[in-house]
Design an enzyme around this catalytic site. Structure first.
Site, PDB file in Angstrom:
ATOM      1  N   LYS A 162       0.932  -1.249  -0.124  1.00  0.00           N
ATOM      2  CA  LYS A 162       0.029   0.109  -0.039  1.00  0.00           C
ATOM      3  C   LYS A 162       0.862   1.303   0.067  1.00  0.00           C
ATOM      4  O   LYS A 162       0.383   2.375  -0.584  1.00  0.00           O
ATOM      5  CB  LYS A 162      -0.849   0.197   1.212  1.00  0.00           C
ATOM      6  N   SER A 191       1.710  -9.542  -0.864  1.00  0.00           N
ATOM      7  CA  SER A 191       1.343  -8.145  -0.651  1.00  0.00           C
ATOM      8  C   SER A 191       1.565  -7.742   0.725  1.00  0.00           C
ATOM      9  O   SER A 191       1.769  -6.379   0.770  1.00  0.00           O
ATOM     10  CB  SER A 191      -0.072  -8.032  -1.145  1.00  0.00           C
ATOM     11  N   GLU A 213      -9.825   5.875   2.883  1.00  0.00           N
ATOM     12  CA  GLU A 213     -10.580   4.922   3.566  1.00  0.00           C
ATOM     13  C   GLU A 213      -9.696   3.624   3.970  1.00  0.00           C
ATOM     14  O   GLU A 213      -8.780   3.527   3.214  1.00  0.00           O
ATOM     15  CB  GLU A 213     -11.635   4.371   2.535  1.00  0.00           C
TER      16      GLU A 213
END
Lengths: 265, 397
Positions: free
Chosen positions: B88, B376, B110
């Site tokens: 991210k 990830s 969010e």
């Protein structure tokens, strides 16, 4: 008479400086039968009625209308019931009735089917808050074929170019969002509203209706001094949600709307 | 080149939001066009990726796991080794730099699992910007550690109590905030979804994953991988991993959260079980009923618990370039344990879905073949929840 004609007729008195008052109510809150009586009562007072179709994720709406949609969905209101309600309302009035509906509701019903059912039920037009004019050509053509109007929104953030684009595609009037934000009851109007309305005026001859955040007669007076009409939504939904008794609600709704109407005139 | 100038990937994508924010999206698209190839901007992004986040991340050959499975070699793209523990941060750094150049002083975002919230809070601290994170109450309960991390980083975490109280509702609430405070606020979307130009911006910043993987494969093994697998929630690690491989013809598999099973109502498999529709500003596959009401997604992993999917993945699946499969909660948990035991790497529950698919496929392939799995994120955030689940008896599926 087609829906487009009915919406246009609503503003024919504009030359005589007649102002337009529109009410927004949600379909099926707290249930369909009761909301139908509220719609009938509102139509006695206002020039145009907007009916909000419930959606699980109403991103343009504030807490009052979100809660109303949630109640409606919990009560099990179905799209077919709402069309049937619109059809019954149509037999009692020649005032324009518009649906405020999020795009996904239309898409899942099927574009053609939704528009045909709306036209068959005597609905005059649609306001789709998440459909900008540049994505609207397909639906616009199909709606017009059926005599249905589409009303577009402009906001204080809209560029002059976008205001012109919305005006070209909008039926009857332009919906001017009074502020940066979602629907809801506010105590004061935005300070840049007069400048915004003035800017929209220079871009289009369409009548201008102002909505979002209009909570009472004083704001209706301020808005109708600079625009062609006012749209009141959350304030009505809130009033009805707070009352417990249907007859008492009907009385309060009538009083409130007649005060708003007086303020608009 | 996709998307087209209106943000369409074939029929998917587009821009379906209230008028108030459309000018802001246009401003963002213009700014992005201006900076995406600007040498100073690219240098700053690359410098931060390297010195702040620790890129390039390794492509790790999981030998013990591969031996255990007895088939293809598993290569893990170690996005879990990024600063803040997941991919991210790649996108958050890039968008923060854009926001700064656009003169915005406030970041909102969010978050589902909290990884994107942490990444956004991190870059806000790095840039000295105000930061508000919207997070569903259900997610706050299952990811309390990340809530504390965000607060520690100086962000305000606003609980979202509407709807299913998860990622979808946090997104809706973030859009409402943006509509209200659009002039000074930058909305830092964390997944390759939302209205145009977000799916493209997020893809481009995340494509560093696939670019590095491709180069690492070529330099280490002299060949492209035989298969690339990534998990799909909104789809940012998946599109970032896949995008640089699109032209190569390497088989790509996206793994959706099958929850308690895709024939139950408890899953998050929008590509597998959804229908095309509009939510959160874009047209893509979506879990909703025939009346258009959005359904609540379910996954053991908060980061995959989203009823929609990025538009480019819908396009790639429908065009046949991407294959999509599903993995259940239980299979993901098994993969979570297996990687921990065989390699000493605790994966995020999101990444465990991709891993679970690799575990199914590897034994069917030859030991000379290579499967890349995008790992990830790391699983520290999930340890407490998994411990809670293992304490419980069978969940009945």
């Amino acid at each position: 008479m087609t829906g487009i004609e009915r919406i246009n007729n609503c503003f024919t008195g504009r030359a005589a400086r007649k102002k337009c008052l529109a009410a927004f109510l949600t379909a099926g809150d707290p249930d369909l039968t009761v909301s139908e009586t509220y719609c009938r009562a509102a139509l006695q007072h206002v020039d145009l009625l907007e009916i909000g179709l419930p959606f699980s994720d109403p991103m343009a709406d504030g807490p009052v209308i979100q809660a109303a949609y949630k109640r409606t969905l919990s009560a099990g209101t179905r799209l077919g019931d709402i069309f049937a309600m619109a059809q019954r309302l149509r037999t009692t009035t020649e005032k324009p009735i518009l649906f405020m509906v999020y795009l996904n509701i239309i898409l899942q019903r099927g574009l053609v089917r939704f528009l045909q059912e709306a036209a068959d039920s005597g609905v005059d037009g649609l306001i789709v808050p998440d459909l900008p004019p540049e994505e609207a050509d397909e639906i616009l053509g199909m709606a017009h074929q059926r005599g249905l109007g589409l009303v577009f929104l402009v906001a204080p953030t809209s560029t002059d170019e976008r205001i012109k684009l919305a005006a070209v595609k909008s039926t009857g009037f332009l919906y001017c969002v009074s502020l940066r934000g979602v629907t809801g009851v506010r105590t004061k109007l935005g300070t840049d509203l007069p400048e915004f309305i003035q800017r929209v005026r220079t871009s289009t001859d369409l009548p201008l209706m102002v909505g979002f955040g209009i909570s009472g007669p004083e704001q209706v007076r301020q808005v109708t001094a600079i625009a062609d009409g006012a749209i009141v939504g959350s304030a009505l939904v809130k009033l009805l949600a707070e009352g417990e008794d249907r007859d008492e609600n009907l009385r309060k709704l009538g009083e409130f709307l007649s005060a708003l109407k007086k303020a608009a005139e | 080149m996709l998307p087209d100038s209106n943000g369409h990937f074939g029929v998917f994508g587009g821009r379906f939001v209230p008028e108030t924010v459309i000018p802001a999206l246009e401003e963002l698209a213009t700014a992005y066009e201006r900076y995406r190839e600007d040498p100073a901007f690219c240098r700053e992004f690359q410098d931060l990726c390297a010195s702040y986040s620790g890129r390039p991340t390794p492509l790790y050959h999981a030998k013990r796991l591969s031996a255990e499975l007895g088939g293809a070699q598993i290569l893990l793209k170690r996005e879990d080794l990024n600063h803040t523990g997941a991919h991210k941060i790649n996108n958050a750094l890039g968008q923060m730099l854009l926001a700064k150049r656009m003169g915005k002083r406030r970041l909102i975002a969010e978050t589902g699992a909290g990884q994107h919230g942490v990444a956004t809070a991190t870059v806000a601290a790095l840039a000295g910007m105000e930061c508000v994170i919207y997070m569903g109450e259900v997610d706050i309960a299952r990811q309390s550690l990340n809530v504390f991390r965000m607060q520690l980083l100086g962000a305000e975490v606003r609980p979202v109590a509407s709807g299913s109280r998860t990622l979808k509702d946090a997104l809706t609430e973030a859009i409402r905030d943006w509509v209200t405070n659009v002039d000074e606020t930058y909305y830092l979307i964390g997944t390759a979804a939302g209205p145009h130009p977000y799916p493209r911006i997020v893809r481009d910043f995340q494509a560093v994953i696939g670019r590095e993987t491709r180069e690492q494969c070529l330099s280490e093994y002299g060949a492209l991988p035989d298969l690339v697998i990534a998990c799909i929630g909104g789809g940012s690690n998946a599109i970032g991993t896949f995008y640089p491989f699109l032209a190569d013809g390497v088989p790509l598999i996206g793994v959706e959260a099958g929850g308690k099973g895709i024939d139950t109502p408890w899953h998050a498999a929008s590509l597998t079980k959804g229908r095309p529709g509009v939510l959160h500003g874009f047209y893509s596959y979506l879990l909703c009923d025939e009346e258009g009401q959005v359904q609540e997604a379910h996954s053991i992993s908060a980061g995959l618990d989203y009823p929609g999917v990025g538009p480019e993945l819908s396009y790639l699946r429908d065009s046949g370039r991407l294959e999509v499969r599903t993995v259940t909660d239980r299979e993901a948990l098994a993969a979570f344990s297996l990687l921990s035991r065989t390699e000493g790497i605790i994966p995020a529950l999101e990444s465990s879905h991709a891993l679970a698919e690799a575990i199914k496929i590897a034994p069917k392939l030859a030991p000379s073949q290579r499967i890349v799995v995008c790992l990830s994120g790391r699983g520290d955030k999930d340890v407490q929840a998994v411990a809670g689940m293992e304490g419980k008896s069978d969940d009945g599926d």
